[in-house]
Design a protein around this motif. Structure first.
Motif, PDB file in Angstrom:
ATOM      1  N   UNK A 267      43.566  92.191 -14.293  1.00 50.49           N
ATOM      2  CA  UNK A 267      43.064  91.617 -15.659  1.00 50.49           C
ATOM      3  C   UNK A 267      43.519  92.215 -16.676  1.00 50.49           C
ATOM      4  N   UNK A 268      43.464  91.494 -17.871  1.00 50.54           N
ATOM      5  CA  UNK A 268      43.847  92.219 -19.334  1.00 50.54           C
ATOM      6  C   UNK A 268      42.918  91.723 -20.554  1.00 50.54           C
ATOM      7  N   UNK A 269      42.354  92.912 -20.817  1.00 56.15           N
ATOM      8  CA  UNK A 269      41.333  92.437 -22.086  1.00 56.15           C
ATOM      9  C   UNK A 269      42.017  92.988 -23.203  1.00 56.15           C
ATOM     10  N   UNK A 270      42.103  91.788 -24.374  1.00 58.12           N
ATOM     11  CA  UNK A 270      42.617  91.886 -25.637  1.00 58.12           C
ATOM     12  C   UNK A 270      41.499  91.618 -26.969  1.00 58.12           C
ATOM     13  N   UNK A 271      41.637  92.705 -27.777  1.00 62.49           N
ATOM     14  CA  UNK A 271      41.038  92.602 -29.075  1.00 62.49           C
ATOM     15  C   UNK A 271      41.974  92.343 -29.962  1.00 62.49           C
ATOM     16  N   UNK A 272      41.834  91.245 -30.858  1.00 64.35           N
ATOM     17  CA  UNK A 272      42.896  90.945 -31.867  1.00 64.35           C
ATOM     18  C   UNK A 272      42.512  91.588 -33.182  1.00 64.35           C
ATOM     19  N   UNK A 273      43.564  92.050 -34.032  1.00 68.69           N
ATOM     20  CA  UNK A 273      43.371  92.240 -35.475  1.00 68.69           C
ATOM     21  C   UNK A 273      44.187  91.702 -36.264  1.00 68.69           C
ATOM     22  N   UNK A 274      44.041  91.779 -37.535  1.00 72.90           N
ATOM     23  CA  UNK A 274      44.940  91.225 -38.574  1.00 72.90           C
ATOM     24  C   UNK A 274      45.306  92.450 -39.235  1.00 72.90           C
ATOM     25  N   UNK A 275      46.615  92.469 -39.438  1.00 74.49           N
ATOM     26  CA  UNK A 275      47.359  93.627 -40.285  1.00 74.49           C
ATOM     27  C   UNK A 275      47.719  94.792 -39.561  1.00 74.49           C
ATOM     28  N   UNK A 276      47.254  94.854 -38.138  1.00 76.94           N
ATOM     29  CA  UNK A 276      47.487  96.041 -37.174  1.00 76.94           C
ATOM     30  C   UNK A 276      47.534  95.500 -35.890  1.00 76.94           C
ATOM     31  N   UNK A 277      48.036  96.283 -34.969  1.00 75.47           N
ATOM     32  CA  UNK A 277      48.412  95.927 -33.533  1.00 75.47           C
ATOM     33  C   UNK A 277      47.106  95.670 -32.625  1.00 75.47           C
ATOM     34  N   UNK A 298      29.573  86.053 -18.190  1.00 71.34           N
ATOM     35  CA  UNK A 298      29.306  86.723 -19.618  1.00 71.34           C
ATOM     36  C   UNK A 298      30.494  86.154 -20.723  1.00 71.34           C
ATOM     37  N   UNK A 299      31.773  86.023 -20.064  1.00 71.97           N
ATOM     38  CA  UNK A 299      32.834  85.677 -20.965  1.00 71.97           C
ATOM     39  C   UNK A 299      33.452  84.376 -20.616  1.00 71.97           C
ATOM     40  N   UNK A 300      32.734  83.235 -20.246  1.00 68.57           N
ATOM     41  CA  UNK A 300      33.262  82.155 -19.612  1.00 68.57           C
ATOM     42  C   UNK A 300      34.067  81.336 -20.658  1.00 68.57           C
ATOM     43  N   UNK A 301      33.797  81.597 -21.884  1.00 66.82           N
ATOM     44  CA  UNK A 301      34.708  80.815 -23.049  1.00 66.82           C
ATOM     45  C   UNK A 301      35.880  81.555 -23.179  1.00 66.82           C
ATOM     46  N   UNK A 302      36.052  82.686 -22.837  1.00 66.16           N
ATOM     47  CA  UNK A 302      37.047  83.478 -23.178  1.00 66.16           C
ATOM     48  C   UNK A 302      37.991  83.988 -22.278  1.00 66.16           C
ATOM     49  N   UNK A 303      37.401  83.460 -20.977  1.00 64.56           N
ATOM     50  CA  UNK A 303      38.263  83.983 -19.828  1.00 64.56           C
ATOM     51  C   UNK A 303      39.272  82.839 -19.511  1.00 64.56           C
ATOM     52  N   UNK A 304      40.658  83.544 -18.892  1.00 57.64           N
ATOM     53  CA  UNK A 304      41.694  82.498 -18.826  1.00 57.64           C
ATOM     54  C   UNK A 304      42.258  82.982 -17.569  1.00 57.64           C
ATOM     55  N   UNK A 305      42.427  82.234 -16.464  1.00 56.83           N
ATOM     56  CA  UNK A 305      43.052  82.304 -15.188  1.00 56.83           C
ATOM     57  C   UNK A 305      44.616  81.889 -15.311  1.00 56.83           C
TER      58      UNK A 305
END
Length: 419
Positions: A267-277, A298-305
Motif C-alpha cells: 500500500x501507499x499512504x499520502x499526505x498532501x501539502x500546498x506549496x511543498x512536496x 477506518x479510511x473507507x472514504x480514502x482507500x483506493x484499490x
C-alpha cells in the motif's frame, strides 16, 4: 489468469553457471516463488520456491561485482547482479517474505501436500474471525470516544449553568462588584484543570494500538530507499517506524489524503501539502492483510484499490505461509469427474478413487468448524449490539450539541449587552 502474479519485480542479471555468462532479465517475486526471466526470449532461467531457500546473502563475485546470492536446498547457489534500484532494496524485500514464510504457523514441513477441504474452510473462517475481532476492537475504541464526547458535553453544560448564574448576578443592578470575585477565579482555575485532564485522558486513549505488522518501508521520491521497519495502526493515526523503532512519520487520521492498495501486500499512504512536496510512504508486508482489514473500515472514504489489486483478486488467494493455490477452495476439483463405479471391487480401486471415496471434511474438522461458526455468530451479535448503542449515543450527542450551541449563543448575546 496465471497464478504467478508478481508481488514485486526488479531488472537485473543472472549468472548461468553451465555457460559461464551473465544474462540480463527480470527478477520477480510471487506469493511462493522467486523467478528470473531472460530479457531476450522471456525464458525462465531460474524458479525457486521460497520454502526451498536456505539462505539469502549480499556477496561479491570474483570480479568485485556486487551481487545477491540465494542458496537453495541441495547446496545450489544462484547469483543475481545489476539489480535496480539497488541490491540492498531487493535483499530487504526478499528476506522479509522468505522469513515470514518460514515463521508462518501454516508452513508445511517436507513435501508440500495440499490442505484438505476441511483445513481450507477452517483457515477461511479463521481469517474472517480475525477481521471481525479487529472490527470489534475498533468499535470498542469508537464507543469510548463517544463516551468521552458525552462527558465533555456534560462538563460544558455544567459550566454553562455556572455562567448563567454569574450573568444573572451581573445583570442585576442592585449590587455590582467593584473587583474580581475570588471564588470566580477559583472556579475558572478548577474548570481549566478539569478540561486539561479530560483532554489528556482522551489523547491517551486515542493512541491505543490496534495492530502492528513488520514491513519494508520506502519513502516515495527516495531512490532505492527500501528498508525494514513496521506499520502501526492506531485508533486515530498511522505510524511508520524503522527497524530500530525510530518513528519516521505519524499520519493523523484527518491528515491522510489517500491510501492506495497496489496488491494484497503493498500500500501507499499520502499526505498532501500546498506549496511543498507531499509526504508519501510505500509499505510492503507479507502480513498486510491484517492491517487492511482495519484500514478498510477506518479510511473507507480514502482507500483506493488499483488495477494491479484486481489482478490479484482474480487469482487464487494464498499467503506466503500457505501452499500455492491452497486458498482457492471453490475451484478445487472443478471440472474433475468424481464418480466412482460402485461395482468395482475394493482391491481394484486406484489411489485417486480411494481419495475420492474419503470424506471431504472429517468429523473433528466439522466440530471445529461448528465451534468457530458459533464464535463468529457471537462476535457478530456483540458488534450489532455495540452499533445499536452507538447509534443511540449519536442521537443523544446530536441533541445535546444543539442544546449546548443554543445556550452558548444566548450567553454570548447577554455578555455583549453587558460590555
Amino acid at each position: 489468469m496465471s497464478q504467478h502474479v508478481p508481488i514485486h519485480s526488479w531488472s537485473g542479471s543472472y549468472y548461468i553457471n553451465s555457460e559461464k555468462r551473465w544474462v540480463s532479465g527480470t527478477l520477480s517475486l510471487t506469493r511462493t516463488i522467486l523467478r528470473f526471466t531472460s530479457e531476450q526470449n522471456q525464458e525462465s532461467l531460474a524458479s525457486l520456491r521460497l520454502s526451498r531457500i536456505m539462505e539469502i546473502k549480499m556477496e561479491s563475485s570474483s570480479f568485485i561485482f556486487s551481487t545477491l546470492t540465494v542458496l537453495e536446498q541441495g547446496n545450489i547457489k544462484h547469483w543475481f547482479g545489476s539489480l535496480k534500484p539497488c541490491r540492498a532494496a531487493v535483499y530487504h524485500v526478499l528476506e522479509h517474505f522468505w522469513r515470514e514464510r518460514l515463521l508462518s504457523p501454516t508452513e508445511p514441513h517436507g513435501a508440500e501436500a495440499p490442505l484438505s477441504k476441511g483445513q481450507e474452510l477452517i483457515n477461511l473462517i479463521s481469517g474472517a474471525q480475525r477481521r471481525l475481532e479487529d472490527t470489534g476492537i475498533v468499535l470498542h475504541h469508537q464507543g469510548e470516544q463517544f463516551d468521552n464526547m458525552a462527558q465533555g458535553l456534560e462538563k460544558i453544560e455544567s459550566d454553562l449553568n455556572v455562567a448563567d448564574k454569574l450573568l444573572s448576578e451581573l445583570e442585576c443592578p442592585s449590587w455590582w462588584p467593584f473587583g474580581k470575585l475570588p471564588w470566580k477565579s477559583h472556579q475558572e482555575a478548577k474548570s481549566e484543570a478539569a478540561a486539561k485532564s479530560s483532554y489528556n485522558r482522551g489523547a491517551g486513549k486515542g493512541q491505543k494500538v490496534i495492530t502492528s505488522i513488520p514491513a519494508i518501508i520506502s519513502r516515495v521520491g527516495s531512490t532505492g530507499d527500501m528498508k525494514p521497519g513496521s506499520l502501526t495502526v492506531l485508533v486515530s493515526s498511522l505510524e511508520v517506524r524503522d527497524a530500530n523503532g525510530q518513528r519516521l512519520h505519524l499520519f493523523e487520521r484527518e491528515e491522510v489524503d489517500d491510501i492506495r492498495v497496489h496488491n494484497p501486500y503493498e500500500i501507499s499512504v499520502r499526505q498532501r501539502f500546498i506549496g511543498r512536496p507531499d509526504i508519501c510512504f510505500r509499505v510492503l508486508s507479507a502480513k498486510m492483510v491484517e492491517a487492511l482489514s482495519v484500514l478498510e473500515m477506518q479510511y473507507k472514504k480514502k482507500i483506493e484499490f488499483t488495477r494491479d489489486y484486481a489482478v490479484f483478486q482474480m487469482t487464487p488467494t494464498t499467503t506466503p505461509g500457505s501452499p500455492e493455490g491452497a486458498g482457492n477452495i471453490w475451484s478445487a476439483g472443478h471440472g474433475q469427474d468424481t464418480d466412482v463405479p460402485v461395482e468395482v471391487p475394493a482391491g481394484e480401486l486406484t489411489q485417486l478413487q480411494l481419495q475420492v471415496l474419503q470424506p471431504t471434511v472429517t468429523e473433528a474438522e466439522a466440530q471445529e468448524l461448528k465451534q468457530m461458526l458459533q464464535q463468529l455468530k457471537s462476535l457478530a451479535l456483540e458488534a450489532e449490539t455495540e452499533l445499536e448503542r452507538q447509534d443511540e449515543a449519536l442521537d443523544v450527542l446530536g441533541s445535546s450539541t444543539d442544546h449546548t450551541t443554543m445556550n452558548i449563543n444566548r450567553h454570548t448575546r447577554r455578555m455583549r449587552k453587558l460590555m
